[in-house]
Design an enzyme around this catalytic site. Structure first.
Site, mmCIF file in Angstrom:
data_model
loop_
_atom_site.group_PDB
_atom_site.id
_atom_site.type_symbol
_atom_site.label_atom_id
_atom_site.label_comp_id
_atom_site.label_asym_id
_atom_site.label_seq_id
_atom_site.Cartn_x
_atom_site.Cartn_y
_atom_site.Cartn_z
ATOM 1 N N ASP A 1 0.837 11.500 1.651
ATOM 2 C CA ASP A 1 -0.014 10.333 1.896
ATOM 3 C C ASP A 1 -1.288 10.734 2.619
ATOM 4 O O ASP A 1 -1.284 10.994 3.826
ATOM 5 C CB ASP A 1 0.755 9.299 2.720
ATOM 6 C CG ASP A 1 1.715 8.509 1.846
ATOM 7 O OD1 ASP A 1 1.288 8.013 0.791
ATOM 8 O OD2 ASP A 1 2.899 8.399 2.220
ATOM 9 N N MET B 1 -5.425 7.714 -0.309
ATOM 10 C CA MET B 1 -5.871 6.425 0.227
ATOM 11 C C MET B 1 -7.218 6.689 0.894
ATOM 12 O O MET B 1 -7.342 6.714 2.121
ATOM 13 C CB MET B 1 -4.828 5.895 1.223
ATOM 14 C CG MET B 1 -3.604 5.327 0.521
ATOM 15 S SD MET B 1 -2.178 5.144 1.596
ATOM 16 C CE MET B 1 -1.503 6.787 1.466
ATOM 17 N N ASP C 1 5.770 2.304 -4.138
ATOM 18 C CA ASP C 1 5.537 2.941 -2.836
ATOM 19 C C ASP C 1 5.518 1.905 -1.730
ATOM 20 O O ASP C 1 4.609 1.083 -1.657
ATOM 21 C CB ASP C 1 4.199 3.701 -2.889
ATOM 22 C CG ASP C 1 3.927 4.525 -1.647
ATOM 23 O OD1 ASP C 1 4.786 4.584 -0.746
ATOM 24 O OD2 ASP C 1 2.836 5.128 -1.595
ATOM 25 N N MET D 1 1.678 -0.364 -5.123
ATOM 26 C CA MET D 1 1.981 -0.415 -3.691
ATOM 27 C C MET D 1 2.798 -1.667 -3.415
ATOM 28 O O MET D 1 2.398 -2.780 -3.772
ATOM 29 C CB MET D 1 0.687 -0.478 -2.865
ATOM 30 C CG MET D 1 -0.129 0.798 -2.827
ATOM 31 S SD MET D 1 0.767 2.246 -2.256
ATOM 32 C CE MET D 1 1.252 1.767 -0.594
ATOM 33 N N SER E 1 8.283 10.590 1.205
ATOM 34 C CA SER E 1 6.935 10.668 1.780
ATOM 35 C C SER E 1 6.995 11.395 3.111
ATOM 36 O O SER E 1 7.646 10.931 4.057
ATOM 37 C CB SER E 1 6.355 9.271 1.997
ATOM 38 O OG SER E 1 5.202 9.385 2.811
ATOM 39 N N HIS F 1 -1.212 11.131 -2.880
ATOM 40 C CA HIS F 1 -1.637 9.727 -2.927
ATOM 41 C C HIS F 1 -2.885 9.596 -2.048
ATOM 42 O O HIS F 1 -2.781 9.589 -0.818
ATOM 43 C CB HIS F 1 -0.468 8.868 -2.417
ATOM 44 C CG HIS F 1 -0.778 7.416 -2.287
ATOM 45 N ND1 HIS F 1 0.049 6.537 -1.608
ATOM 46 C CD2 HIS F 1 -1.809 6.670 -2.761
ATOM 47 C CE1 HIS F 1 -0.476 5.323 -1.654
ATOM 48 N NE2 HIS F 1 -1.602 5.377 -2.342
ATOM 49 N N MET G 1 -4.770 9.779 4.084
ATOM 50 C CA MET G 1 -5.512 8.600 4.571
ATOM 51 C C MET G 1 -6.772 9.055 5.286
ATOM 52 O O MET G 1 -6.733 10.005 6.070
ATOM 53 C CB MET G 1 -4.632 7.801 5.539
ATOM 54 C CG MET G 1 -3.287 7.381 4.948
ATOM 55 S SD MET G 1 -2.406 6.294 6.064
ATOM 56 C CE MET G 1 -0.774 6.271 5.264
ATOM 57 N N HIS H 1 5.896 13.513 -1.761
ATOM 58 C CA HIS H 1 4.807 12.531 -1.741
ATOM 59 C C HIS H 1 3.954 12.761 -0.488
ATOM 60 O O HIS H 1 4.454 12.708 0.639
ATOM 61 C CB HIS H 1 5.407 11.122 -1.745
ATOM 62 C CG HIS H 1 4.410 10.019 -1.870
ATOM 63 N ND1 HIS H 1 3.854 9.627 -3.071
ATOM 64 C CD2 HIS H 1 3.858 9.200 -0.929
ATOM 65 C CE1 HIS H 1 3.017 8.633 -2.880
ATOM 66 N NE2 HIS H 1 2.990 8.350 -1.581
HETATM 67 C C1 DX5 Z 1 1.954 3.724 2.880
HETATM 68 C C2 DX5 Z 1 2.303 4.998 2.164
HETATM 69 C C3 DX5 Z 1 3.733 5.113 1.795
HETATM 70 C C4 DX5 Z 1 4.682 5.071 2.954
HETATM 71 C C5 DX5 Z 1 6.053 4.749 2.486
HETATM 72 O O1 DX5 Z 1 0.588 3.677 3.085
HETATM 73 O O2 DX5 Z 1 1.551 5.122 0.993
HETATM 74 O O3 DX5 Z 1 3.951 6.274 1.011
HETATM 75 O O4 DX5 Z 1 4.727 6.282 3.641
HETATM 76 O O5 DX5 Z 1 6.879 4.706 3.605
HETATM 77 P P1 DX5 Z 1 8.138 3.746 3.677
HETATM 78 O O6 DX5 Z 1 9.075 4.193 2.601
HETATM 79 O O7 DX5 Z 1 8.667 4.007 5.041
HETATM 80 O O8 DX5 Z 1 7.662 2.342 3.463
HETATM 81 ZN ZN ZN Z 2 2.084 6.748 -0.574
#
Ligand code: DX5
Ligand code: ZN
Length: 217
Positions: A35, A68, A177, A138, A8, A66, A37, A33
């Site tokens: 993320d 969110m 994840d 998750m 990620s 991903h 948000m 990956h």
């Molecule tokens: C959390 C993200 C994850 C996160 C994982 O909201 O969706 O992808 O970055 O990071 P680690 O592996 O550090 O928990």
């Molecule tokens: Zn993620």
């Protein structure tokens, strides 16, 4: 099943996504990956489709986006146009329209995945299992990297893999994840996950190629 490692970039240097994607490809990652948000579905804001578009020319690796976000339906086309290979949407954001969203994503020629948060029952993914290219559990509360793996996630992964086998989708990708480490990754893959997101474990290590190889092994 083939184990795939999806670092990620949330845990990487935000001023260098392009170089980071190139480096991850050299280091043997299977996916990048991303993320996304929106400051609503989760408190932080990270980046959107424009950043994905900027990363796209730097790697041949699939970009695993991903989302969110609330209202993923308003973003799906932008991420597809930006070059996303997989778009994951949360059941908590799509509600009864989850399957519809997945079909919309697939109609754009992109792989579609459904995601559940830690407080959502595994059963909420069952309807999606029929049509999805991937399911994502998750194992931390979404929003931040570097959290501790929630142990109950193992039971959810097992239940989900059992269900997929029962409906004849034995080789459906199941992604996990959050909080994956070199110590817990074996239990996680044994429970049924085969796509492993790792942020801190990868970017916090001195030798990224070795860490990716060890996560896969
Ligand atoms: C959390 C993200 C994850 C996160 C994982 O909201 O969706 O992808 O970055 O990071 P680690 O592996 O550090 O928990
Ligand atoms: Zn993620």
């Amino acid at each position: 099943m083939k184990i795939k490692i999806a670092p990620s970039i949330l845990s990487s240097d935000f001023s260098k996504f392009g170089e980071t994607a190139e480096m991850l490809e050299r280091c043997g990652a299977d996916l990048v990956h991303c993320d996304v948000m929106d400051g609503n579905f989760v408190p932080p804001i990270t980046f959107g489709a424009q950043a994905v578009k900027a990363i796209r020319p730097h790697t041949a690796l699939p970009l695993d986006c991903h989302l969110m976000t609330l209202h993923p339906e308003t973003h799906i086309a932008d991420f597809a146009a930006a070059g996303a290979d997989i778009i994951s949407v949360h059941v908590e954001a799509c509600g009864a329209e989850t399957v519809k969203r997945l079909l919309e994503i697939r109609a754009l020629g992109v792989k579609a995945a459904a995601v559940i948060n830690p407080e959502t029952d595994t059963e909420a993914l069952f309807p999606a299992a029929e049509v999805a290219d991937m399911l994502l559990v998750m194992s931390v509360h979404p929003g931040w990297g570097g959290q501790k793996f929630i142990p109950e996630s193992l039971k959810k992964l097992q239940k989900l893999r059992d269900f997929c086998i029962r409906i004849g989708r034995d080789d459906l990708d199941i992604e996990v994840d959050g909080g994956v480490t070199l110590q817990n990754v074996r239990a996680i893959t044994e429970a049924g996950a085969n796509v492993i997101v790792a942020g801190n474990t990868v970017f916090g290590s001195a030798d990224i190629a070795e860490t990716i190889a060890r996560l896969r092994a």
